[in-house]
Motif scaffolding. Sequence first.
Motif, short mmCIF file in Angstrom:
data_model
loop_
_atom_site.label_atom_id
_atom_site.label_comp_id
_atom_site.label_asym_id
_atom_site.label_seq_id
_atom_site.Cartn_x
_atom_site.Cartn_y
_atom_site.Cartn_z
N PRO A 149 0.84 -1.19 0.00
CA PRO A 149 0.00 0.00 0.00
C PRO A 149 0.88 1.25 0.00
CG PRO A 149 0.16 -0.91 2.22
CD PRO A 149 1.08 -1.70 1.35
N ALA A 150 1.05 1.85 -1.16
CA ALA A 150 1.91 3.03 -1.29
C ALA A 150 1.57 3.73 -2.60
CB ALA A 150 3.38 2.62 -1.28
N ARG A 151 1.76 5.03 -2.63
CA ARG A 151 1.51 5.76 -3.87
C ARG A 151 2.37 5.14 -4.97
NH1 ARG A 151 5.72 9.53 -4.29
NH2 ARG A 151 6.89 9.79 -2.35
N ILE A 152 1.83 5.13 -6.18
CA ILE A 152 2.50 4.46 -7.29
C ILE A 152 3.64 5.35 -7.77
CG2 ILE A 152 2.18 3.29 -9.49
CD1 ILE A 152 0.47 2.19 -7.20
N SER A 153 4.81 5.08 -7.23
CA SER A 153 5.99 5.89 -7.48
C SER A 153 7.22 5.00 -7.48
CB SER A 153 6.12 6.96 -6.38
OG SER A 153 7.42 7.51 -6.34
N PRO A 154 8.22 5.29 -8.32
CA PRO A 154 9.42 4.45 -8.37
C PRO A 154 10.16 4.40 -7.04
CG PRO A 154 9.75 6.48 -9.61
CD PRO A 154 8.29 6.39 -9.31
N ASN A 155 10.04 5.44 -6.24
CA ASN A 155 10.71 5.45 -4.94
C ASN A 155 10.15 4.41 -3.99
OD1 ASN A 155 12.55 7.46 -5.52
ND2 ASN A 155 11.14 9.10 -4.96
N LYS A 156 8.93 3.95 -4.23
CA LYS A 156 8.30 2.97 -3.35
C LYS A 156 8.61 1.52 -3.72
CE LYS A 156 6.37 5.82 -0.50
NZ LYS A 156 6.82 5.88 0.91
N GLY A 157 9.29 1.33 -4.84
CA GLY A 157 9.79 -0.01 -5.16
C GLY A 157 8.85 -0.92 -5.91
N HIS A 158 7.87 -0.37 -6.63
CA HIS A 158 6.95 -1.23 -7.38
C HIS A 158 7.69 -2.05 -8.45
CE1 HIS A 158 4.27 1.71 -5.52
NE2 HIS A 158 3.31 0.81 -5.66
N GLY A 159 8.73 -1.46 -9.04
CA GLY A 159 9.52 -2.20 -10.02
C GLY A 159 10.19 -3.41 -9.40
N ASP A 160 10.75 -3.24 -8.20
CA ASP A 160 11.37 -4.36 -7.49
C ASP A 160 10.33 -5.42 -7.11
OD1 ASP A 160 13.69 -2.96 -7.75
OD2 ASP A 160 14.18 -2.88 -5.62
N MET A 161 9.11 -4.97 -6.83
CA MET A 161 8.04 -5.92 -6.49
C MET A 161 7.75 -6.84 -7.67
SD MET A 161 6.74 -5.66 -3.35
CE MET A 161 4.95 -5.85 -3.23
N ILE A 162 7.71 -6.26 -8.87
CA ILE A 162 7.44 -7.07 -10.06
C ILE A 162 8.59 -8.05 -10.30
CG2 ILE A 162 7.14 -6.96 -12.56
CD1 ILE A 162 5.74 -4.21 -12.03
N HIS A 163 9.81 -7.57 -10.10
CA HIS A 163 10.98 -8.45 -10.21
C HIS A 163 10.88 -9.58 -9.19
CE1 HIS A 163 15.67 -8.69 -10.51
NE2 HIS A 163 15.08 -9.83 -10.80
N LEU A 164 10.48 -9.24 -7.96
CA LEU A 164 10.31 -10.23 -6.89
C LEU A 164 9.30 -11.29 -7.30
CD1 LEU A 164 10.36 -11.35 -3.95
CD2 LEU A 164 8.72 -9.55 -3.37
#
Length: 446
Positions: free
Chosen positions: A258-273
């Motif tokens: 639960p976080a604003r959709i921003s690169p600083n919040k790590g959504h890209g790493d989540m997809i990699h995960l």
Amino acid sequence: MGVLGVKEEQMKKNSLDGITLLRFSHSFEQGGGVEEYLQNLNKILLCRNKMTIIQMHLSNDIKPNEERTEFIGKGTLIKVALKPTFERTNWNSLNKNKRSNHYKQVVKQVVRNSILYNPFLEKILTKYRRKYRIANIGIQAINAPSVCNRILETHPVDLIVLHSMGGEDTSQVIDISINKKIPYIYINHFNNSRFQHSSVREQIRDAAGISGVSSVKLPKYLKRKFVPVYDAVDTEFYYTDNAKEVDKKIDGSVIFLPARISPNKGHGDMIHLLGILKKREVNTNMVFAGRLDSSEFVSFLKEQITANGLENRVFFVGECNAKQLRDWYNRSDILVLPSRSEGFPRVVLESQAMQRPVVAYDVGGVSEALKVNKSGYVCDYGDIEGLAHKVTNLLFNESLKKSFGKCGREFVLENFNLTRLAQRHESFYLKAMKESSYRKNQMQQE
């Protein structure tokens, strides 16, 4: 009532009765950690004190500069919306040249500490440093100084509380504060590395108080001035018995961010995960809940989702209110927070209050917000393999997951309830006003 009119008896009672605060923030009314922090803080302070809080915040929807009044508990909350401007960002190039950028930051820090802020060169470089007072921080509030002046003409403000630093609008509000002899304080909601920036150091120079939501990696020059106020959550609200079923059917386990959709919040790493877990035949789902900051970045994420064949495993549920978030915490199995930078992440507290374990990068105040290896795990920033290992460990060990959840709620109940939050802020505000009053008296005597 000016700061010198604050009665000593009132100070001794640790009461903010009769006080008027003006908050300036680059936050919106809802949708992020800072927003939730201020909502909870204002509510608990107004329930405990007969005071007035005026909050200048950002909004694209509400009529700019219009005052909206709410009566809460013993006090009054006045909201004033300011229209924001944003700087465009190239998300695709965001992670390029990380190593060279790191070296540049190290060099800048050495120059700042050894030359610009060398105590022996203090007087010589004071004027030179002033040009660094304003930085481009990517967001600005339009007409902030004019609105601030109007508020001060119609309301007897005792203390200005800044929740944003470094930008031109904040610098203008500080100038107004100094000219009108109203003390100002700063509360940092982000990583304490922000205190290393020259713009922030210059802007807090005349502050009556300096605080933040974490004491991790605090710069040496602030050790004696800094007051930690941390964060808190409503533990009665964030309780599993109060949750309802979510309105979206998802089969299997859920990893939640639960976080604003921003690169600083790590959504890209989540997809990699999730891609790593898929290769290891760990079938789970990922839910993103948060305010959309950039449609370009969402498009970038969706390209990555498609490239990894995860279309049926990643769900964007949009900006959620508190009740919806509570329901998603309850539906999830684990909170994963792979942020690049954090102050003191309230989502970690909310997740623990809902008895859900946490796996996160060890940045900012994350390690203070949980009991490491007892209510959650931390990994070095960028260690996605480490995240995958910790997540897998919890998903396949139900008793461990429950043990972490129980420990997490007890930890939050004891240390991060709303009463503790109010007490920390009341003490900080009163101390700052006392200090400002003392300084003013000293100057008058001289």
